[in-house]
Design a protein around this motif. Sequence first.
Motif, mmCIF file in Angstrom:
data_model
loop_
_atom_site.group_PDB
_atom_site.id
_atom_site.type_symbol
_atom_site.label_atom_id
_atom_site.label_comp_id
_atom_site.label_asym_id
_atom_site.label_seq_id
_atom_site.Cartn_x
_atom_site.Cartn_y
_atom_site.Cartn_z
ATOM 1 N N GLU A 1 -15.193 -1.328 -5.928
ATOM 2 C CA GLU A 1 -15.852 -0.082 -5.542
ATOM 3 C C GLU A 1 -15.206 0.442 -4.249
ATOM 4 O OE1 GLU A 1 -17.399 3.100 -4.767
ATOM 5 O OE2 GLU A 1 -18.169 2.199 -6.640
ATOM 6 N N PRO A 2 -14.492 1.571 -4.302
ATOM 7 C CA PRO A 2 -13.723 2.033 -3.136
ATOM 8 C C PRO A 2 -14.570 2.344 -1.913
ATOM 9 C CG PRO A 2 -13.007 3.157 -5.140
ATOM 10 C CD PRO A 2 -14.259 2.414 -5.491
ATOM 11 N N THR A 3 -15.784 2.853 -2.088
ATOM 12 C CA THR A 3 -16.558 3.320 -0.942
ATOM 13 C C THR A 3 -16.799 2.229 0.088
ATOM 14 O OG1 THR A 3 -18.620 2.885 -2.152
ATOM 15 C CG2 THR A 3 -17.705 5.111 -2.290
ATOM 16 N N VAL A 4 -16.840 0.979 -0.354
ATOM 17 C CA VAL A 4 -17.099 -0.133 0.556
ATOM 18 C C VAL A 4 -15.917 -0.377 1.488
ATOM 19 C CG1 VAL A 4 -17.582 -2.616 0.640
ATOM 20 C CG2 VAL A 4 -18.716 -1.185 -1.055
ATOM 21 N N PHE A 5 -14.732 0.054 1.089
ATOM 22 C CA PHE A 5 -13.519 -0.230 1.841
ATOM 23 C C PHE A 5 -13.017 0.975 2.646
ATOM 24 C CE2 PHE A 5 -13.821 -3.220 -1.596
ATOM 25 C CZ PHE A 5 -13.374 -4.414 -1.072
ATOM 26 N N ARG A 6 -13.595 2.145 2.437
ATOM 27 C CA ARG A 6 -13.060 3.363 3.049
ATOM 28 C C ARG A 6 -13.234 3.412 4.557
ATOM 29 N NH1 ARG A 6 -15.066 7.407 -1.732
ATOM 30 N NH2 ARG A 6 -13.206 7.184 -3.050
ATOM 31 N N ASP A 7 -14.242 2.791 5.099
ATOM 32 C CA ASP A 7 -14.513 2.876 6.534
ATOM 33 C C ASP A 7 -13.723 1.867 7.361
ATOM 34 O OD1 ASP A 7 -16.273 4.936 6.136
ATOM 35 O OD2 ASP A 7 -18.038 3.638 6.007
ATOM 36 N N ARG A 8 -12.896 1.081 6.724
ATOM 37 C CA ARG A 8 -12.117 0.078 7.443
ATOM 38 C C ARG A 8 -10.690 0.587 7.623
ATOM 39 N NH1 ARG A 8 -15.114 -4.417 7.986
ATOM 40 N NH2 ARG A 8 -13.304 -5.637 8.649
ATOM 41 N N SER A 9 -10.289 0.767 8.867
ATOM 42 C CA SER A 9 -9.010 1.408 9.158
ATOM 43 C C SER A 9 -7.821 0.623 8.617
ATOM 44 C CB SER A 9 -8.855 1.607 10.671
ATOM 45 O OG SER A 9 -8.904 0.346 11.357
ATOM 46 N N ALA A 10 -7.985 -0.683 8.447
ATOM 47 C CA ALA A 10 -6.875 -1.501 7.941
ATOM 48 C C ALA A 10 -6.451 -1.078 6.542
ATOM 49 C CB ALA A 10 -7.272 -2.977 7.926
ATOM 50 N N TYR A 11 -7.344 -0.387 5.828
ATOM 51 C CA TYR A 11 -7.068 -0.026 4.438
ATOM 52 C C TYR A 11 -6.707 1.443 4.259
ATOM 53 C CZ TYR A 11 -9.527 -4.467 3.714
ATOM 54 O OH TYR A 11 -9.923 -5.781 3.752
ATOM 55 N N ASP A 12 -6.433 2.151 5.340
ATOM 56 C CA ASP A 12 -6.213 3.599 5.266
ATOM 57 C C ASP A 12 -5.085 3.984 4.310
ATOM 58 O OD1 ASP A 12 -8.270 4.084 6.981
ATOM 59 O OD2 ASP A 12 -7.025 4.451 8.745
ATOM 60 N N GLY A 13 -4.098 3.137 4.139
ATOM 61 C CA GLY A 13 -2.959 3.515 3.310
ATOM 62 C C GLY A 13 -3.114 3.222 1.831
ATOM 63 N N LEU A 14 -4.239 2.691 1.407
ATOM 64 C CA LEU A 14 -4.417 2.333 0.001
ATOM 65 C C LEU A 14 -4.625 3.585 -0.844
ATOM 66 C CD1 LEU A 14 -6.733 -0.810 0.316
ATOM 67 C CD2 LEU A 14 -4.262 -0.751 -0.043
ATOM 68 N N SER A 15 -3.790 3.756 -1.855
ATOM 69 C CA SER A 15 -3.817 4.995 -2.644
ATOM 70 C C SER A 15 -5.111 5.155 -3.429
ATOM 71 C CB SER A 15 -2.621 5.024 -3.605
ATOM 72 O OG SER A 15 -2.681 3.926 -4.512
ATOM 73 N N TRP A 16 -5.727 4.073 -3.831
ATOM 74 C CA TRP A 16 -6.916 4.169 -4.682
ATOM 75 C C TRP A 16 -8.191 4.506 -3.894
ATOM 76 C CZ3 TRP A 16 -10.310 0.429 -3.105
ATOM 77 C CH2 TRP A 16 -9.781 -0.770 -2.581
ATOM 78 N N LEU A 17 -8.073 4.616 -2.572
ATOM 79 C CA LEU A 17 -9.236 5.015 -1.780
ATOM 80 C C LEU A 17 -9.506 6.513 -1.857
ATOM 81 C CD1 LEU A 17 -8.924 2.844 1.452
ATOM 82 C CD2 LEU A 17 -10.542 2.591 -0.423
ATOM 83 N N GLY A 18 -8.513 7.288 -2.246
ATOM 84 C CA GLY A 18 -8.692 8.728 -2.363
ATOM 85 C C GLY A 18 -9.412 9.108 -3.647
#
Length: 266
Positions: A190-207
């Motif tokens: 589930e992407p929403t759980v990972f969106r607020d963590r800056s370490a993951y900003d470059g992950l394409s599937w977060l958009g």
Amino acid sequence: MADDSRRSTPVHVEPVPGEPAATATIEGERTLLVADYHAGYEAGLRYERGVDVPSHAPDRRERLLGLIERIVPSRLVVLGDLMHSIGDPGGAERGELEVLFDHVSTGIDVTVVKGNHDGGIEDWLADATVVPGEGVALGDVGVCHGHTWPAPSVLECEVVCLGHEHPCVRLEDEVGGSHVERAWLRGRIEPTVFRDRSAYDGLSWLGDDGPEPPRLVVVPAFNDLVGGTWINVAGQSFLAPFLPDGLADGEAYLLDGTRLGPYRSV
């Protein structure tokens, strides 16, 4: 068990029927994955709780060696908690692992993801490559333990495999009796759980318009004494910091392959 439509050739992580273990082809190598071996668990019970339990070390060893003989992998990956003591291992625990690795074929590459119980394992376990608990990418399969947030490289993989949770289901019969069985837990992240963590900003599937997130496979504990999270019982606290909210469509499977469906409604 897991594949991903983002790839022209899907990545498969397949459970070994009847066993708390899976196989995958990683970087062209047949790979066996297990989690939470917890060597020395019985010694830990005596020390921590004063409970005297006969050692199951020979049984654990023979079960794992039997799997290796059946699967004939080129690589063995342990998804954390190979040992049980959080600090330096005691004699029984270290002895159990030394005997185990004495019997593992020298032709097998062993990778151990460092779990929260693995203490200073990298300082004395010379027969394996030890990687951090946040995990690494092995080809298109990300492996981590699950007690901490995964490394970004792990979440860039097609499939993410972890242990730590020891997932179990509580099953009831027609007369009101119940029993607990180890289970697989899998679904899509589930992407929403990972969106607020800056370490993951470059992950394409977060958009919103990105590709589908990776598949997540939570591997049951190899050690059948350690208990775990009853994933289908309301109010149970999950152990991984990103579960259960980080699993969008989680389903449970028994070790024999029985599909139980959405884990919350089992």
